[in-house]
Scaffold this motif. Sequence first.
Motif, short mmCIF file in Angstrom:
data_model
loop_
_atom_site.label_atom_id
_atom_site.label_comp_id
_atom_site.label_asym_id
_atom_site.label_seq_id
_atom_site.Cartn_x
_atom_site.Cartn_y
_atom_site.Cartn_z
N ARG A 286 4.78 -0.13 4.28
CA ARG A 286 3.48 -0.76 4.38
C ARG A 286 3.02 -1.14 2.97
O ARG A 286 3.44 -0.51 1.99
N LEU A 289 -1.94 -0.63 -1.10
CA LEU A 289 -3.21 -1.28 -1.44
C LEU A 289 -4.35 -0.29 -1.66
O LEU A 289 -5.52 -0.70 -1.74
N ALA A 293 -9.22 -0.22 -2.42
CA ALA A 293 -10.12 0.23 -1.35
C ALA A 293 -11.58 0.02 -1.70
O ALA A 293 -12.39 -0.33 -0.83
N ARG A 296 -13.39 -3.12 -0.59
CA ARG A 296 -13.68 -3.27 0.85
C ARG A 296 -13.26 -4.65 1.38
O ARG A 296 -14.05 -5.40 1.94
N ARG A 298 -10.07 -5.03 3.20
CA ARG A 298 -9.04 -4.95 4.23
C ARG A 298 -9.62 -5.18 5.62
O ARG A 298 -10.70 -4.70 5.95
N ARG A 301 -6.26 -5.00 10.66
CA ARG A 301 -4.82 -4.75 10.65
C ARG A 301 -4.33 -4.17 9.33
O ARG A 301 -3.14 -4.00 9.11
N GLY A 302 -5.26 -3.87 8.43
CA GLY A 302 -4.90 -3.26 7.16
C GLY A 302 -4.57 -4.25 6.06
O GLY A 302 -4.36 -3.85 4.92
N ARG A 303 -4.53 -5.53 6.39
CA ARG A 303 -4.23 -6.54 5.38
C ARG A 303 -5.52 -7.11 4.79
O ARG A 303 -6.59 -7.02 5.39
N ILE A 304 -5.38 -7.70 3.63
CA ILE A 304 -6.49 -8.40 2.99
C ILE A 304 -6.31 -9.89 3.26
O ILE A 304 -5.24 -10.45 3.00
N THR A 306 -6.11 -13.66 2.82
CA THR A 306 -5.82 -14.44 1.62
C THR A 306 -5.71 -15.92 1.95
O THR A 306 -5.42 -16.31 3.07
N ALA A 311 -7.41 -13.55 -2.71
CA ALA A 311 -8.19 -12.84 -1.70
C ALA A 311 -9.36 -13.70 -1.27
O ALA A 311 -10.12 -14.20 -2.11
N TYR A 322 3.87 -9.09 -1.41
CA TYR A 322 3.78 -8.16 -0.27
C TYR A 322 4.45 -8.70 0.99
O TYR A 322 4.43 -8.05 2.02
#
Length: 353
Positions: A286, A289, A293, A296, A298, A301-304, A306, A311, A322
């Motif tokens: 995974r 990242l 944190a 804030r 993400r 689904r845990g992704r940022i 883009t 971002a 990634y």
Amino acid sequence: MTQRTDVVVIGGGQSGLAAGYHLRRLGIEHVILDAQTAPGGAWQHTWGSLRLFSPAEYSSLPGRLMPVQPGQTYPDAGHVVDYLADYEKRYELPVRHGVSVKAVHRDGTLLRVATDCGDWRARAVVSATGTWTRPYLPAVPGRLEYTGRQLHTVRYQDPAEFAGQRVIIVGGGNSGAQIAADLAHARVNTTWVTQRPPRYLADDIDGRALFDHATARRRALDAGRTDTGGVASLGDIVAVPPVRAARDAGLLTAKPMFSRLTAAGVQWTDGTVAEVDAVIWCTGFRPELAHLAALRLRGSRGRIATVGTRALAEPRLHLLGYGDWTGPASATLIGVGRPARDAAREIADLLRP
């Protein structure tokens, strides 16, 4: 102590070095902070027999072709480490090894990068920490009850440590196939299990074709055309020579996934059990990242989210290396060059008065 620069790059592996190369070409002041104490990124921690999926000339970072490794069509991990160390030195990239980044914070018009060696304030940040430090272990029933040895790909080193043991390898991707082949060639009692039958790419397909396919897919999506399915549509396993030899010798016959682990081994779907000394989880990674944190960013689904590498909710932050969501094939040596160039150009625009 707090220091100041235009750009902080977090991570000194292949993605961080590619970013540094393009930032240097544009004359942008930057520093590369790397938690590793020596050059080479995650490659210095892989198993000895690991092979790249592409020949050296198709496994290069921008500006410097990887030299051919004598006697090898597909270079090993040690050759990659030497190449990255030479790359860092050749371009005099400002890498600071042994610096662990703890968090990135907003600080007015700047971003503050907190490390175990003091803070940096920068006008932009490139996160290039990769995935190697976040191995994924699936929630298989009984995994916490099993009393034998369990290890992920990141801890595998050599077949010799499994001599005389009964080993199960879990995972139908490249790592699973390469480690299964490694153990099979060493005559270790090995069982390879996969969620679905192994899907080998044609023997004449390697990383060159995969990169071209990933790039074509991204261009099609950007143009609003039908999704071609990416490299996963071609297969899961590149048949590098050791894998091909083991497969052709009948040493890579995969079984369907077991239903659960027991205290002493595994239980199959038909209820039969088998004792096992070790389980090797080749089940992927995974993105690392955690250091972002505090921003804030993400999603569920845990992704940022883009746009390219930038971002969406924090234009001063770029994510690099990634996977396809930060650029086609950007987690590969040859694939990271283009998104690194694009990120550097966007940062140059951001910094322009």
